[in-house]
Design a protein around this motif. Sequence first.
Motif, short mmCIF file in Angstrom:
data_model
loop_
_atom_site.label_atom_id
_atom_site.label_comp_id
_atom_site.label_asym_id
_atom_site.label_seq_id
_atom_site.Cartn_x
_atom_site.Cartn_y
_atom_site.Cartn_z
N MET A 206 30.79 -18.11 8.03
CA MET A 206 29.52 -18.47 7.40
C MET A 206 28.99 -17.34 6.53
O MET A 206 28.44 -17.57 5.46
CB MET A 206 28.49 -18.86 8.46
CG MET A 206 28.80 -20.23 9.04
SD MET A 206 27.43 -20.91 9.97
CE MET A 206 27.71 -20.19 11.56
N ALA A 207 29.19 -16.09 7.00
CA ALA A 207 28.66 -14.95 6.25
C ALA A 207 29.40 -14.75 4.94
O ALA A 207 28.82 -14.28 3.97
CB ALA A 207 28.76 -13.69 7.11
N PHE A 241 31.74 -26.65 17.27
CA PHE A 241 32.52 -25.44 16.99
C PHE A 241 31.70 -24.41 16.25
O PHE A 241 31.85 -23.21 16.46
CB PHE A 241 33.78 -25.79 16.20
CG PHE A 241 34.73 -24.64 16.10
CD1 PHE A 241 35.49 -24.28 17.20
CD2 PHE A 241 34.82 -23.90 14.94
CE1 PHE A 241 36.34 -23.20 17.13
CE2 PHE A 241 35.67 -22.81 14.87
CZ PHE A 241 36.43 -22.47 15.97
N LEU A 242 30.81 -24.87 15.36
CA LEU A 242 29.95 -23.93 14.63
C LEU A 242 28.62 -23.81 15.32
O LEU A 242 27.77 -24.69 15.19
CB LEU A 242 29.73 -24.41 13.18
CG LEU A 242 30.76 -23.91 12.18
CD1 LEU A 242 31.93 -24.86 12.15
CD2 LEU A 242 30.15 -23.74 10.82
N GLY A 243 28.42 -22.76 16.05
CA GLY A 243 27.13 -22.53 16.70
C GLY A 243 26.92 -23.48 17.87
O GLY A 243 27.77 -24.29 18.21
N LYS A 244 25.74 -23.35 18.50
CA LYS A 244 25.43 -24.20 19.64
C LYS A 244 24.69 -25.44 19.16
O LYS A 244 23.99 -25.39 18.14
CB LYS A 244 24.55 -23.43 20.63
CG LYS A 244 25.24 -22.22 21.23
CD LYS A 244 24.37 -21.62 22.33
CE LYS A 244 25.10 -20.57 23.12
NZ LYS A 244 25.24 -19.29 22.36
N ARG A 280 20.02 -28.48 16.51
CA ARG A 280 20.35 -27.08 16.75
C ARG A 280 19.28 -26.45 17.65
O ARG A 280 18.08 -26.77 17.50
CB ARG A 280 20.40 -26.32 15.43
CG ARG A 280 21.51 -26.76 14.50
CD ARG A 280 22.85 -26.33 15.03
NE ARG A 280 23.94 -26.70 14.11
CZ ARG A 280 25.21 -26.53 14.40
NH1 ARG A 280 25.58 -26.03 15.57
NH2 ARG A 280 26.15 -26.88 13.55
N PRO A 281 19.63 -25.54 18.53
CA PRO A 281 18.66 -24.94 19.46
C PRO A 281 17.49 -24.28 18.75
O PRO A 281 16.37 -24.31 19.26
CB PRO A 281 19.49 -23.90 20.21
CG PRO A 281 20.90 -24.33 20.07
CD PRO A 281 21.00 -25.06 18.79
#
Lengths: 352, 271, 289
Positions: A206-207, A241-244, A280-281
């Motif tokens: 992502m970065a 898979f990408l993040g929680k 997303r959280p």
Amino acid sequence: MTGEDNAAAALLSISGLTKRYGSTTVVDGLALDVAEGEFVSLLGPSGCGKTTTLQMIGGFVRPDGGRIRLGGRDLIATPTSKRGLGMVFQSYALFPHMTAAANVAYGLEVRRTPRGEIAGRVARALDLVGLSAYGDRYPRRMSGGQQQRVALARALVIEPRVLLLDEPLSNLDANLREEMQTELRRIQHRTGTTTVLVTHDQSEAMALSDRIVVMRGGRIEQADTPERVYGRPGNRFVAQFLGKTNLFAARIADGRVSLGDTGWQAPAGAPDGPVTLAVRPEKVRLSQTGLPGRVGERTFQGGRWLVEMDTAHGLVLMETPNYGPPPPREGETVRIGWQDGDLHLLFEGAPA
Amino acid sequence: MSRRNGPWALIFHTLFVVFMLAPILVVCVIAFTPEGYLSMPTDGLSLRWFRALWNNPDFVSSFRVSLALGAASASAAAAVSIPAAIAITRCDFPGRGAFLALCMSPLMVPSIVLGVAFLRFFSQIGLSGTLVGLTLSHVILIVPYVLRTIMNSLGSLDAALNNASASLGAARWHTFRRITLPLILPGVASGWILAFITSFDEVTMTIFLAAPETTTLPVRLMLYIEDSIDPLVAAVSTVLIVMALAVMILIDRLFGLDRILTGAPDRDGKP
Amino acid sequence: MTRFLRRLDPAPLLLSLPAGLILGLFLLLPLLATALLSFRSYSLYTGIEPVLELGNYLEIFGDGYFLEIFLRTARIAALATLLTILIGAPEAIILMRMRAPWRGLFLLVALGPLLISVVSRTLGWALLLGSTGVVNTALMAAGLIAEPIRFMYTEWGVTVALAHVLLPFMIISVMTVLQRLDPQVENASHALGAGGVTTFRRVILPQLLPGIFAGSIIVFAMAASAFATPQIIGGRRLKVVATLIYDEYLFSLNWPLGAALALLLFAIVIVVAVGFNRLAESRFARMYG
């Protein structure tokens, strides 16, 4: 997306790429176009075929089917040494018997670049990666980060049409990795080199990338900008898979998504019926109305808090910045919710 | 390495295999000749030279001497090498480097020099030609091999295991017997086998030291060859070759031959 | 405090005592005694005289006969080393590139002979290439040669047999280095545009050199002091230093002269080995330091 006109504009064009080892298909009919100057990441769990794909582009693995074209030229028929691609290996693969400068000069010498020109280009390449003072060091005497930079300079100095990076940062420790990410981004912007990165680290992808290609089982699950892959994942796998992610089994009826008694406005055109609701959280907030829940574990992470909450619809993870009053304590009863625009719907079976 | 061998490499490899095996195979074939002189067995195979060997009391007794000598010296070498290896890998004591160098030094001394040195020394202290003297000399020759294999297996042992055992209240001897020894046993066994073979095959040093009744098989063979070369020596060599082959297969099954001989970490370089 | 206690720990002393005692008493003492013996003099009538003089060394350096044997030994050892490099280094690469099960099988072929007695292996060469050996008999029967090719009692015969006997050591040495190489390095060279030949010459070979060096030291030291092979192939007619020592000890019974020869051989082997090692270290230190 993969129309003929688009393929013509792409610098690197892959179609139907397939690799089998025995009865396992590692890469399965993969199609991908990379535009000039673009930074593309292949992201996925181990065994998803991302490294094999990169190795086929680089010429270290022979595909069983499909095409790889670079600016209209067939790459598969071209031997590795004539492909003109730059590659940074996971182990760096520096020549241990040559100094940093000799490592960088090697590709130019092999190309029979005039001697006078080599010295200047090597110096500029080492300068680009911030190693001007280390030219006469041998790789064994350099730190992991320095070796990494030499490997990058060595790959860039030959001015490759495409730069291939195979998990280049995975051997570095966490702090150094972040520093190198910034560095890599800066260098890529400066040189404008078209880059394909393989990584299993979602934050790295992502970065760094203009576009992330999420892979699983040798196929592409989703290919899009980091913001869209994160914010609008195409399916459950990508979402997780990408993040929680919090996933709920919800229903759409009359233009509203409802979870028990609580409801949100559904995006326009969403069909009625069961749906998977993804939030997303960091979008989850305490609210007056919303879902009732009981605080379970809460974890302090410095810049933020992670709070787990038991609700009637399962465990909900909330991420809240370390700002203002601290989040509720364990055992407290609260209500949580999120904005209409912060939910994302996945149209597939109910969550497990 | 990912690259494959090209046709030239395979031609080279074939020539290499012929070079390595030709002299060994020729010995085995000639041993089966029915003739009374050196010749290829063109008129059928015969065991007459193996029968001659069986009925030759000199060779038979030398075979026994070699077996006993190999077993005794390998066991003695293991017995002194296990504590030495533990001292070197686990303890920090003054003179550790010098001690290791002393233990490894027999590798640096040519066998012929050891032979003449022991010949004189043993004749002065009355061990000349005795089995005790021979065993002592062989122990010295093979200690480096045994020590190195045992040190390798100690080195790959997690030193924390010892601490764990100690933290559970075990005394040092107990830790050694229950933890360390069982874990290094494969290393000790492979060192023992390597030492046995080295001792069994030793000829250069032993030819100076052996008395007629303590002559080992390779020395007996060597002395016989100095006199004359006939199919009997081919038969003896065939027996030695078959034995080596048996040991080879045994080692390969147990530990992997390449690991024993090259000290390589893994067997087949998986990616 | 802990360091002081560790110094008092009797364990390392007790553990190293057996090996230390055996090696100290039965290795160092005999070697020192041999050194002393080499300064004694010997005559047929009086035996070994308890004097200290340089007579034996003067005799060795003053006599062209000894010099010739030393030179021959060096020549044979150097050529045998060269042969093992030329055969062993490429073969090590070929072996490393093989896959299971072939690699295991041919490792057995390459290294297995180490487990077979040197006497048997050398005997094989005598039976193969001797004047009544398999090759000569076949060539003469086919009418290709009138006289048998001379192999026994020749320098090249001893050299070839020694190379055969010592080849496994070179292969082990080179393979040990090869196993440590990063296979990606070869790929990196190709990716940078180098072909197979350039990659071998500029990337693989320089990395193999330490292994070839180490192997050469072992092979040379063993070839220079080899006894069984030159004794069987060279016999009395083509002496090397080791077989000369054997004759001095067991036939001429001139032990002091034999001791001087043995110590000289020992010294030369050590000097060459240590010298080469130094050279290798200074050359490869920066790479592997």
